[in-house]
Write a protein that holds these residues in place. Structure first.
Motif, PDB file in Angstrom:
ATOM      1  N   ILE A 128      18.556  57.358  -4.817  1.00 56.28           N
ATOM      2  CA  ILE A 128      17.413  56.871  -4.053  1.00 56.28           C
ATOM      3  C   ILE A 128      16.171  57.350  -4.800  1.00 56.28           C
ATOM      4  O   ILE A 128      15.927  58.554  -4.920  1.00 56.28           O
ATOM      5  CB  ILE A 128      17.405  57.437  -2.619  1.00 56.28           C
ATOM      6  CG1 ILE A 128      18.718  57.107  -1.911  1.00 56.28           C
ATOM      7  CG2 ILE A 128      16.210  56.890  -1.845  1.00 56.28           C
ATOM      8  CD1 ILE A 128      19.021  55.624  -1.814  1.00 56.28           C
ATOM      9  N   ILE A 129      15.420  56.407  -5.347  1.00 60.23           N
ATOM     10  CA  ILE A 129      14.265  56.770  -6.164  1.00 60.23           C
ATOM     11  C   ILE A 129      12.973  56.706  -5.361  1.00 60.23           C
ATOM     12  O   ILE A 129      12.828  55.896  -4.442  1.00 60.23           O
ATOM     13  CB  ILE A 129      14.150  55.882  -7.419  1.00 60.23           C
ATOM     14  CG1 ILE A 129      14.068  54.390  -7.050  1.00 60.23           C
ATOM     15  CG2 ILE A 129      15.306  56.148  -8.369  1.00 60.23           C
ATOM     16  CD1 ILE A 129      13.757  53.476  -8.236  1.00 60.23           C
ATOM     17  N   VAL A 130      12.037  57.577  -5.722  1.00 60.75           N
ATOM     18  CA  VAL A 130      10.715  57.623  -5.094  1.00 60.75           C
ATOM     19  C   VAL A 130       9.669  57.847  -6.170  1.00 60.75           C
ATOM     20  O   VAL A 130       9.975  58.337  -7.268  1.00 60.75           O
ATOM     21  CB  VAL A 130      10.619  58.752  -4.042  1.00 60.75           C
ATOM     22  CG1 VAL A 130      11.632  58.529  -2.918  1.00 60.75           C
ATOM     23  CG2 VAL A 130      10.819  60.123  -4.674  1.00 60.75           C
ATOM     24  N   ILE A 147      12.228  51.386   2.687  1.00 63.69           N
ATOM     25  CA  ILE A 147      13.192  51.577   1.606  1.00 63.69           C
ATOM     26  C   ILE A 147      13.694  50.216   1.142  1.00 63.69           C
ATOM     27  O   ILE A 147      14.162  49.402   1.947  1.00 63.69           O
ATOM     28  CB  ILE A 147      14.378  52.442   2.079  1.00 63.69           C
ATOM     29  CG1 ILE A 147      13.878  53.770   2.656  1.00 63.69           C
ATOM     30  CG2 ILE A 147      15.350  52.686   0.928  1.00 63.69           C
ATOM     31  CD1 ILE A 147      14.957  54.590   3.341  1.00 63.69           C
ATOM     32  N   ALA A 148      13.623  49.965  -0.143  1.00 65.55           N
ATOM     33  CA  ALA A 148      14.117  48.710  -0.709  1.00 65.55           C
ATOM     34  C   ALA A 148      15.594  48.827  -1.053  1.00 65.55           C
ATOM     35  O   ALA A 148      16.028  49.811  -1.650  1.00 65.55           O
ATOM     36  CB  ALA A 148      13.320  48.354  -1.963  1.00 65.55           C
ATOM     37  N   LYS A 175      12.700  51.857   7.597  1.00 79.14           N
ATOM     38  CA  LYS A 175      12.706  50.399   7.594  1.00 79.14           C
ATOM     39  C   LYS A 175      13.235  49.936   6.239  1.00 79.14           C
ATOM     40  O   LYS A 175      12.933  50.541   5.210  1.00 79.14           O
ATOM     41  CB  LYS A 175      11.290  49.863   7.825  1.00 79.14           C
ATOM     42  CG  LYS A 175      10.712  50.267   9.176  1.00 79.14           C
ATOM     43  CD  LYS A 175       9.294  49.782   9.360  1.00 79.14           C
ATOM     44  CE  LYS A 175       8.303  50.595   8.523  1.00 79.14           C
ATOM     45  NZ  LYS A 175       8.151  51.969   9.040  1.00 79.14           N
ATOM     46  N   PHE A 176      14.001  48.853   6.239  1.00 84.32           N
ATOM     47  CA  PHE A 176      14.622  48.373   5.009  1.00 84.32           C
ATOM     48  C   PHE A 176      14.132  46.971   4.667  1.00 84.32           C
ATOM     49  O   PHE A 176      13.973  46.124   5.545  1.00 84.32           O
ATOM     50  CB  PHE A 176      16.151  48.378   5.152  1.00 84.32           C
ATOM     51  CG  PHE A 176      16.733  49.748   5.311  1.00 84.32           C
ATOM     52  CD1 PHE A 176      16.844  50.337   6.566  1.00 84.32           C
ATOM     53  CD2 PHE A 176      17.152  50.456   4.205  1.00 84.32           C
ATOM     54  CE1 PHE A 176      17.367  51.608   6.720  1.00 84.32           C
ATOM     55  CE2 PHE A 176      17.681  51.730   4.335  1.00 84.32           C
ATOM     56  CZ  PHE A 176      17.787  52.309   5.602  1.00 84.32           C
ATOM     57  N   VAL A 177      13.891  46.753   3.378  1.00 79.73           N
ATOM     58  CA  VAL A 177      13.512  45.430   2.885  1.00 79.73           C
ATOM     59  C   VAL A 177      14.433  45.073   1.729  1.00 79.73           C
ATOM     60  O   VAL A 177      14.882  45.953   0.987  1.00 79.73           O
ATOM     61  CB  VAL A 177      12.041  45.386   2.412  1.00 79.73           C
ATOM     62  CG1 VAL A 177      11.101  45.663   3.566  1.00 79.73           C
ATOM     63  CG2 VAL A 177      11.800  46.375   1.269  1.00 79.73           C
ATOM     64  N   ALA A 178      14.725  43.804   1.600  1.00 80.47           N
ATOM     65  CA  ALA A 178      15.630  43.346   0.544  1.00 80.47           C
ATOM     66  C   ALA A 178      14.838  42.917  -0.694  1.00 80.47           C
ATOM     67  O   ALA A 178      13.904  42.116  -0.599  1.00 80.47           O
ATOM     68  CB  ALA A 178      16.475  42.190   1.042  1.00 80.47           C
ATOM     69  N   LEU A 179      15.218  43.465  -1.843  1.00 84.18           N
ATOM     70  CA  LEU A 179      14.652  43.077  -3.141  1.00 84.18           C
ATOM     71  C   LEU A 179      15.786  42.957  -4.149  1.00 84.18           C
ATOM     72  O   LEU A 179      16.822  43.608  -4.014  1.00 84.18           O
ATOM     73  CB  LEU A 179      13.650  44.126  -3.639  1.00 84.18           C
ATOM     74  CG  LEU A 179      12.330  44.289  -2.880  1.00 84.18           C
ATOM     75  CD1 LEU A 179      11.526  45.439  -3.487  1.00 84.18           C
ATOM     76  CD2 LEU A 179      11.521  43.000  -2.915  1.00 84.18           C
ATOM     77  N   VAL A 193       6.831  49.929  -2.021  1.00 87.68           N
ATOM     78  CA  VAL A 193       7.777  50.494  -1.061  1.00 87.68           C
ATOM     79  C   VAL A 193       7.796  52.003  -1.281  1.00 87.68           C
ATOM     80  O   VAL A 193       7.379  52.500  -2.327  1.00 87.68           O
ATOM     81  CB  VAL A 193       9.196  49.904  -1.228  1.00 87.68           C
ATOM     82  CG1 VAL A 193       9.219  48.420  -0.900  1.00 87.68           C
ATOM     83  CG2 VAL A 193       9.744  50.168  -2.619  1.00 87.68           C
ATOM     84  N   ASP A 194       8.307  52.728  -0.292  1.00 81.89           N
ATOM     85  CA  ASP A 194       8.320  54.189  -0.400  1.00 81.89           C
ATOM     86  C   ASP A 194       9.497  54.711  -1.204  1.00 81.89           C
ATOM     87  O   ASP A 194       9.420  55.781  -1.822  1.00 81.89           O
ATOM     88  CB  ASP A 194       8.364  54.806   1.005  1.00 81.89           C
ATOM     89  CG  ASP A 194       7.143  54.431   1.825  1.00 81.89           C
ATOM     90  OD1 ASP A 194       6.020  54.708   1.366  1.00 81.89           O
ATOM     91  OD2 ASP A 194       7.318  53.848   2.914  1.00 81.89           O
ATOM     92  N   ALA A 195      10.602  53.984  -1.170  1.00 81.31           N
ATOM     93  CA  ALA A 195      11.813  54.429  -1.856  1.00 81.31           C
ATOM     94  C   ALA A 195      12.677  53.225  -2.157  1.00 81.31           C
ATOM     95  O   ALA A 195      12.460  52.128  -1.619  1.00 81.31           O
ATOM     96  CB  ALA A 195      12.577  55.437  -0.986  1.00 81.31           C
ATOM     97  N   GLY A 196      13.665  53.416  -3.011  1.00 84.32           N
ATOM     98  CA  GLY A 196      14.556  52.317  -3.356  1.00 84.32           C
ATOM     99  C   GLY A 196      15.944  52.809  -3.702  1.00 84.32           C
ATOM    100  O   GLY A 196      16.094  53.874  -4.302  1.00 84.32           O
TER     101      GLY A 196
END
Length: 330
Positions: A128-130, A147-148, A175-179, A193-196
């Motif tokens: 999980i990257i930030v 978070i992506a 909260k999650f978003v799709a990328l 985004v805050d994290a991925g």
């Protein structure tokens, strides 16, 4: 329950957009007539996310599929759920899918069988990257953050939520978003985004840039080794093409054995670099998954039990029934 609803919604949406999966080469429908069972070559359309650790890409370019009488045509998709949609819509024969998206779909009535592994997670194979300026140091700091992820119905959403809850003692409010995988690292770097959730290649890239870091691997830290992704077919296809399926997993295992050999690293990284658009020299510094073709049922059950604990899968769901005996590691 929230993760289960997300997964079901993502799969339902994907089934409506099956036509969105596009083949990167022309491909005729797979059939055994004149194919593998009669001594010829069987054409298999296989979905791909163009990842830097996607074993089927290595098997394809190294000629291992051809050696086993299989002509693989890649079908580019953006997520595992889209792969399921392509499978159900008839535009692919084999789908490359995360364990959660696949098992949730099967539980919800999509009739599929799992015929191959791609490899198991390791401590450093994901992260999980930030952004270094985000102030996020661990899972507790992800509460309320965006978070992506590549797939809202994928395994990682459930595992991140459980990771946050274990660290805070409270239900996750992330909260999650799709990328797309290629878009997650730039989105974190640019503060969109805050994290991925990413593979090791993106962890290495953002770390090397000096702009970001990984705060951990929720998959391995909570569950141990689990399948990184799985390859599935419809039950009807499998009943018509049993030998092609067996040859597919045998080819995948041969590719896994070759991928583990240091002597093959130069060739392997050159092949994967072509697909995932990451320099081969960079891939030499990236932690890899534990490649495998046949399915490690212990690692498979690790994932299943976590999904049941999270309420994504029902306690009575028999996930192992979706794995034919020929696909299991001995």
């Amino acid at each position: 329950m929230l993760s289960r609803l997300r997964a079901t919604a993502a799969i339902s949406t994907a089934l409506l957009i099956a036509a969105g999966a596009s083949a990167c080469t022309s491909a005729s429908p797979s059939a055994e007539a004149g194919g593998a069972e009669s001594g010829g070559t069987t054409t298999l359309r296989v979905t791909s996310l163009s990842l830097c650790n996607e074993l089927s890409l290595y098997a394809l370019d190294k000629g291992i599929f051809s050696k086993h009488g299989i002509d693989v045509k890649l079908v580019n998709v953006q997520s595992g759920s889209a792969g399921i949609a392509a499978l159900q819509g008839g535009s692919t024969d084999v789908a490359f899918v995360s364990p959660q998206a696949l098992l949730t779909a099967i539980q919800e009535g999509v009739d599929m069988k799992i015929i191959s592994d791609g490899g198991e997670t390791t401590k450093d194979s994901q992260g999980i990257i930030v952004n270094n300026s985000s102030g996020i140091a661990g899972p507790a700091d992800l509460q309320g953050k965006t978070i992506a992820v590549n797939d809202l119905g994928g395994t990682i959403v459930t595992l991140i939520e459980a990771w946050i809850q274990a660290a805070t003692g409270q239900k996750s409010t992330a909260k999650f978003v799709a990328l797309g995988f290629a878009d997650i690292e730039p989105a974190v770097e640019n503060g969109k985004v805050d994290a991925g959730a990413v593979t090791a290649a993106s962890v290495q890239k953002i770390t090397a840039s000096g702009k970001g870091k990984s705060i951990g691997n929720p998959t391995f830290e909570q569950v141990g080794a689990t399948p990184n992704a799985l390859y599935a077919v419809t039950s009807s296809w499998l009943s018509k093409n049993p030998k092609a399926a067996e040859k597919f997993v045998a080819a995948m295992q041969e590719a896994a054995d070759a991928a583990k050999q240091p002597a093959n690293n130069t060739e392997k990284f050159a092949i994967l670099s072509k697909y995932c658009k990451t320099p081969a020299e960079t891939l030499t510094q990236v932690a890899e998954i534990a490649y495998s073709g046949y399915i490690d049922m212990k690692a498979f059950d690790n994932a299943v039990q976590q999904f049941k604990k999270a309420g994504v899968l029902k306690p009575e769901f028999d996930a192992a029934a979706a794995v034919p005996e020929f696909a299991r590691a001995k």
